[in-house]
Design a protein around this motif. Structure first.
Motif, mmCIF file in Angstrom:
data_model
loop_
_atom_site.group_PDB
_atom_site.id
_atom_site.type_symbol
_atom_site.label_atom_id
_atom_site.label_comp_id
_atom_site.label_asym_id
_atom_site.label_seq_id
_atom_site.Cartn_x
_atom_site.Cartn_y
_atom_site.Cartn_z
ATOM 1 N N LEU A 36 0.826 -1.206 0.000
ATOM 2 C CA LEU A 36 0.000 0.000 0.000
ATOM 3 C C LEU A 36 0.860 1.255 0.000
ATOM 4 N N GLY A 37 2.134 1.110 0.395
ATOM 5 C CA GLY A 37 2.988 2.281 0.571
ATOM 6 C C GLY A 37 3.960 2.557 -0.547
ATOM 7 N N VAL A 38 4.415 1.508 -1.253
ATOM 8 C CA VAL A 38 5.358 1.682 -2.355
ATOM 9 C C VAL A 38 4.892 0.848 -3.538
ATOM 10 N N ASN A 39 5.400 1.167 -4.729
ATOM 11 C CA ASN A 39 4.998 0.452 -5.943
ATOM 12 C C ASN A 39 5.831 -0.815 -6.111
ATOM 13 N N GLN A 40 5.509 -1.822 -5.305
ATOM 14 C CA GLN A 40 6.236 -3.080 -5.373
ATOM 15 C C GLN A 40 5.302 -4.269 -5.186
ATOM 16 N N ILE A 41 5.631 -5.351 -5.892
ATOM 17 C CA ILE A 41 4.958 -6.638 -5.749
ATOM 18 C C ILE A 41 5.972 -7.652 -5.252
ATOM 19 N N ALA A 42 5.545 -8.526 -4.349
ATOM 20 C CA ALA A 42 6.386 -9.608 -3.862
ATOM 21 C C ALA A 42 5.831 -10.935 -4.349
ATOM 22 N N ALA A 43 6.692 -11.734 -5.007
ATOM 23 C CA ALA A 43 6.350 -13.092 -5.410
ATOM 24 C C ALA A 43 7.038 -14.053 -4.451
ATOM 25 N N ILE A 44 6.265 -14.941 -3.823
ATOM 26 C CA ILE A 44 6.792 -15.852 -2.807
ATOM 27 C C ILE A 44 6.734 -17.277 -3.339
ATOM 28 N N ASP A 45 7.893 -17.929 -3.475
ATOM 29 C CA ASP A 45 7.962 -19.338 -3.817
ATOM 30 C C ASP A 45 7.714 -20.120 -2.532
ATOM 31 N N LEU A 46 6.546 -20.746 -2.422
ATOM 32 C CA LEU A 46 6.179 -21.385 -1.164
ATOM 33 C C LEU A 46 6.933 -22.686 -0.907
ATOM 34 N N GLU A 47 7.621 -23.217 -1.911
ATOM 35 C CA GLU A 47 8.440 -24.397 -1.683
ATOM 36 C C GLU A 47 9.769 -24.036 -1.026
ATOM 37 N N THR A 48 10.318 -22.878 -1.381
ATOM 38 C CA THR A 48 11.630 -22.468 -0.865
ATOM 39 C C THR A 48 11.567 -21.263 0.062
ATOM 40 N N GLU A 49 10.438 -20.542 0.031
ATOM 41 C CA GLU A 49 10.246 -19.265 0.728
ATOM 42 C C GLU A 49 11.144 -18.164 0.162
ATOM 43 N N ASP A 50 11.675 -18.349 -1.033
ATOM 44 C CA ASP A 50 12.371 -17.252 -1.705
ATOM 45 C C ASP A 50 11.357 -16.171 -2.067
ATOM 46 N N VAL A 51 11.731 -14.929 -1.825
ATOM 47 C CA VAL A 51 10.857 -13.783 -2.105
ATOM 48 C C VAL A 51 11.537 -12.898 -3.132
ATOM 49 N N THR A 52 10.831 -12.600 -4.215
ATOM 50 C CA THR A 52 11.366 -11.747 -5.266
ATOM 51 C C THR A 52 10.507 -10.498 -5.379
ATOM 52 N N LEU A 53 11.132 -9.322 -5.306
ATOM 53 C CA LEU A 53 10.425 -8.058 -5.404
ATOM 54 C C LEU A 53 10.517 -7.509 -6.817
ATOM 55 N N THR A 54 9.389 -6.976 -7.297
ATOM 56 C CA THR A 54 9.320 -6.329 -8.613
ATOM 57 C C THR A 54 8.807 -4.913 -8.440
ATOM 58 N N ASP A 55 9.543 -3.929 -8.969
ATOM 59 C CA ASP A 55 9.115 -2.533 -8.927
ATOM 60 C C ASP A 55 8.105 -2.262 -10.034
ATOM 61 N N LEU A 56 7.145 -1.388 -9.752
ATOM 62 C CA LEU A 56 6.149 -0.971 -10.736
ATOM 63 C C LEU A 56 6.355 0.496 -11.079
ATOM 64 N N GLU A 57 6.134 0.810 -12.339
ATOM 65 C CA GLU A 57 6.231 2.200 -12.770
ATOM 66 C C GLU A 57 4.917 2.923 -12.508
ATOM 67 N N GLY A 58 4.950 4.257 -12.682
ATOM 68 C CA GLY A 58 3.744 5.057 -12.569
ATOM 69 C C GLY A 58 3.652 5.812 -11.264
ATOM 70 N N PRO A 59 2.519 6.479 -11.060
ATOM 71 C CA PRO A 59 2.302 7.252 -9.824
ATOM 72 C C PRO A 59 2.124 6.299 -8.657
ATOM 73 N N PRO A 60 2.085 6.806 -7.428
ATOM 74 C CA PRO A 60 1.802 5.932 -6.277
ATOM 75 C C PRO A 60 0.469 5.209 -6.474
ATOM 76 N N HIS A 61 0.503 3.886 -6.366
ATOM 77 C CA HIS A 61 -0.684 3.091 -6.680
ATOM 78 C C HIS A 61 -1.512 2.731 -5.452
#
Length: 383
Positions: free
Chosen positions: A195-220
């Protein structure tokens, strides 16, 4: 930080379960708990065990209404205060198991996710601070929970719950105010956003690896996600920028944005329609539901009915013939939005929220079910 990856591991969960087994209190670990009151308190006509039922949060009245999908009658009302919870329990979002045997509700004010059976009997709880959105995977029995919008500075973690025991852990997703929550159809990946920054987190539930992806544009201010049945596409609603975003999930760790469509003020919980050819999107600040074509990401039509008073969520009956739209009708949601069209005369005499039932074939209103103050999240088996 596209491509940033880190594993959180399950050591903390193992330690927590050991401490619980030894009788030591563990704050914020997700230990199984029970409500301070009894195990059952429902009112209304006893519900038949067949269903199917729609479970609707009446947030400001600390209860969940159970609606028969066929008769459109409220057959039972789960009074959370009679179970020992407070009047500010704030039930917000619901996840239902596919067969409807059990359902789960986030209780923001109680810092718990509660598990119920079909009839509304309490089966157990999972403790986490200010839970928000829920997503359930039938294959693994895993329930994922994010944080509430009302939490100003919640932990940067989401809840992972084994629903067979209602025990689990919290996974760090390294972004502030994680609110949306969606699981891939195969149960391998979980997605949240900030809710605070333009980012999505993808969580691999087998390994618990978390990958962050930045989004372009205004605050979403990312509100909620939904994933298509084939697992190839994810959509996101945004409160501040008023957009529907679409993502290609060919690489599940790195959602790739393929569309951005401006819909209006306060775009809320999107859901793929029957057959996956459309996405239905509540536009809370316009009192409308936008129906968007997935073929070209354009608006096919907008629904605007008198009963839409801050539409919040849409769910569909299992056969896809009916859409259920919840409406908050809550005055404090209107702050700062007086200039938006559609808000004149917004406040009704009762200020009750409702569920509007729409015939998906004709786009006509079949029923309006008035329920109480601040109607929010819903869940339905097979919907």
């Amino acid at each position: 930080m596209p491509g940033f990856t880190r594993s959180s591991g399950r050591l903390s969960a193992v330690l927590s379960l050991v401490l619980v087994a030894c009788g030591a209190p563990v704050a914020g670990t997700g230990a199984q708990t029970t409500a301070p009151g009894g195990q059952r308190s429902t009112t209304g006509t006893p519900a038949a065990q067949e269903g199917p039922y729609l479970y609707v949060c009446v947030q400001d009245e600390a209860r969940v209404a159970i609606i028969d999908v066929e008769s459109l009658e409220v057959v039972r009302s789960v009074d959370l205060t009679a179970l020992g919870f407070s009047r500010t329990a704030n039930p917000h979002h619901v996840a239902v198991e596919p067969g409807g045997e059990r359902w789960y509700v986030s209780l923001i004010g109680e810092n718990r996710v509660a598990r119920f059976d079909r009839a509304g009997d309490l089966l157990g709880t999972f403790e986490m601070s200010t839970p928000g959105m829920l997503s359930f995977d039938a294959g693994s029995g895993v329930l994922m929970a994010s944080r509430s919008m009302s939490a100003v500075n919640p932990p940067t973690r989401v809840g992972w719950v084994d629903t067979r025991t209602m025990e689990g852990e919290e996974i760090d997703v390294f972004l502030p105010r994680p609110h949306p929550m969606a699981l891939s159809p195969d149960g391998r990946w979980a997605y949240t956003g900030s809710l605070g920054v333009n980012q999505i987190a993808a969580i691999d539930l087998e390994t618990e690896d978390v990958t962050l992806t930045d989004l372009e544009g205004p605050p979403h201010a990312l509100v909620q996600f939904d994933i298509s049945d084939d697992g190839r596409t994810m959509v996101a609603a945004t409160e501040l920028s008023g957009r529907l975003l679409a993502f290609d999930l060919s690489d599940p760790a790195h959602p790739r944005q393929v569309a951005s469509l401006e819909l209006g003020p306060m775009v809320f919980d999107p859901v793929f329609g029957p057959g996956g050819t459309t996405v239905w999107v509540p536009v809370k600040g316009a009192n409308e539901v936008a129906i968007v074509r997935t073929s070209d990401w354009t608006v096919e039509r907008r629904l605007a009915f008198e009963s839409f008073r801050q539409p919040h969520q849409v769910v569909f009956s299992a056969d896809g013939t009916r859409a259920f739209v919840s409406s908050n009708n809550k005055a404090d949601h209107m702050s700062g939005m007086a200039d938006h069209a559609g808000h004149a005369g917004m406040e009704s005499d009762t200020m009750n929220g409702n569920v509007t039932v729409i015939d998906v074939r004709s786009y006509e209103v079949a029923e309006v079910i008035e329920l109480g103050r601040n109607v929010t999240g819903m869940g339905i088996a097979g919907g």
